[in-house]
Every structure is written in C-alpha cells, then in structure tokens.
Design a protein around this motif. Structure first.
Motif, PDB file in Angstrom:
ATOM      1  N   GLU A 135      -3.080  -2.498   4.544  1.00  0.00           N
ATOM      2  CA  GLU A 135      -1.789  -2.287   5.186  1.00  0.00           C
ATOM      3  C   GLU A 135      -1.234  -3.571   5.786  1.00  0.00           C
ATOM      4  OE1 GLU A 135      -2.589   0.712   8.064  1.00  0.00           O
ATOM      5  OE2 GLU A 135      -2.610   2.351   6.593  1.00  0.00           O
ATOM      6  N   LEU A 159      -6.742   1.455  -2.587  1.00  0.00           N
ATOM      7  CA  LEU A 159      -5.745   1.399  -1.524  1.00  0.00           C
ATOM      8  C   LEU A 159      -6.299   0.689  -0.285  1.00  0.00           C
ATOM      9  CD1 LEU A 159      -4.178   4.956  -1.898  1.00  0.00           C
ATOM     10  CD2 LEU A 159      -3.117   2.766  -2.497  1.00  0.00           C
ATOM     11  N   GLN A 181       0.811  -1.211   0.000  1.00  0.00           N
ATOM     12  CA  GLN A 181       0.000   0.000   0.000  1.00  0.00           C
ATOM     13  C   GLN A 181       0.851   1.271   0.000  1.00  0.00           C
ATOM     14  OE1 GLN A 181      -2.230   1.765   3.415  1.00  0.00           O
ATOM     15  NE2 GLN A 181      -4.032   0.891   2.394  1.00  0.00           N
ATOM     16  N   SER A 199       0.709   4.150  -2.804  1.00  0.00           N
ATOM     17  CA  SER A 199       0.333   5.529  -2.463  1.00  0.00           C
ATOM     18  C   SER A 199       1.387   6.516  -2.958  1.00  0.00           C
ATOM     19  CB  SER A 199       0.154   5.674  -0.949  1.00  0.00           C
ATOM     20  OG  SER A 199      -0.919   4.882  -0.484  1.00  0.00           O
TER      21      SER A 199
END
Length: 222
Positions: free
Chosen positions: A154, A149, A126, A130
């Motif tokens: 995460e 996302l 992630q 990003s």
C-alpha cells in the motif's frame, strides 16, 4: 513448551516477503519513449541463475479512473516466443479479444511485465489491482493472490518508480512469479495458473471493458 511455541510463531511471521536479489529483468535496447519512459525492444529474464531472452511485444499508458484521466504508468509486455504469441489472434478488427489474449500468454513459457510509474499514487497500485481481480472474478483471499497484493503493498509511489514482474509457467505443475521493485528487492510467489490470473489484471474481459483504449494499444498496437 509455551516458550518454544511463541518463538516458533515469531519465526514464521518474521520471514520478510521481500529480499535483496539479482536483477530479474535486464533491459535491452530502447528504440522509442512514451511519457518519457524508454520502450525496450528486448530484455533478458533471469530466474534463479537461468536466463531467457524475451522480445518486447507492446506497451501502453495506463490512465486513472478519475475525471482527470491522467497517466498513471507505462506498461511494457515481453514474451519469449513471438511466433506462438502472434499465431493466436488477439485482435479482431482492432477489437481486443480477452479469451485469445489470455491464451496467447498461455502459449509462453516465460513472460515479463514492467510498470514505470509517471505520476504519484498515494496508495500505490494495490487498490487498482484488488479492484481488477474482483472484477475478473478472482478471489483476493486466494493465498497466491493475497501474497501478490501484499508484495505490491500500500506504499505510495512517485514518478520514476517501477515494478517488474517475471513469470515462468508450469514449473512442476505451478507457475513461479518474481517481482522486483525500484529498490531492487525481489519477492517470489508459487501458485497454479498465476500467469493467467496476473495478466487478467490488464487483459481480462472486465479489464478490457474498463479501459478499452489501453487494451487496444497494448494488444492491437492502436
């Protein structure tokens, strides 16, 4: 009224992003390996009961950006119309052309990307995604990008984990993107120009500048 309102809000936010679904990419014959990962000549994308035969176009090893430069994942690209893709010159003298590469993906009705992870990532991909979106001038708060996302998440990944992305372009004016993780959970995103936005993670101009060797291998085969 207050009670009904609270129940309604809970129902909206309780809807899971991931759901168990059919496998979205059936991999074909493997003719070689990279970093012990099989490289496939073909695959069949499955989108809501419809099947699309795809050709394995290329693959490359993604490295991390730290001093170790260790391998992170092997990426494979699959396209539907190889002639239309090859008609657009994505490389000039072994140098990737970002604009043409994105246009080559625009020539496809269906594309697929598979990431096979070969090292541990505590934060998953992630953070990399990003950073790449921002480098390409893409707003990470855009609803479709934010959902992408969120789906990527995460959570840490380990060697052997995978992430599969299948995109069908221009369905009622929007692109439809399906993601599948190692557990066979599938997520869906609908948005404008999703194919171009997502592929810019690896072949947008800033992304190519960041990892030129990766882009050269992925787009130019060198």
């Amino acid at each position: 009224m207050r009670k009904i309102f609270i129940i309604f809000i809970f129902a909206v936010f309780a809807v899971p992003l991931w759901a168990k679904g059919e496998e979205i990419l059936i991999l074909g014959r493997s003719s070689s390996t990279t970093e012990t990962v099989p490289i496939y000549d073909s695959a069949t994308a499955r989108i809501f009961g419809r099947s699309f035969v795809l050709i394995g176009k290329s693959s490359a090893v993604r490295k991390n950006q730290f001093l170790t430069k260790s391998s992170t994942y092997v990426m494979q690209m699959f396209v539907q119309n190889i002639a239309a893709y090859d008609a657009i010159r994505v490389c000039t003298d072994s140098t990737p052309n970002a604009d043409n590469a994105l246009n080559a993906f625009d020539s496809q009705n269906v594309v697929a990307i598979r990431l096979d992870f070969v090292s541990y990532l505590n934060e998953g991909p992630q953070r990399e995604f990003s950073d790449a979106f921002r480098a390409n001038g893409i707003d990470t708060k855009d609803p479709a990008i934010a959902q992408f996302l969120s789906l990527v998440g995460e959570n840490s990944v380990v060697p052997g984990d995978s992430l599969t992305i299948v995109i069908e372009r221009n369905v009622g004016g929007n692109d439809v993107l399906l993601l599948e993780n190692t557990k066979g959970m599938v997520g869906k995103i609908v948005g404008s120009l999703l194919a171009r936005l997502i592929t810019s993670l690896w072949i947008g101009r800033p992304s190519i500048d960041r990892q030129p060797d990766f882009a050269r291998k992925l787009l130019c085969g060198m």
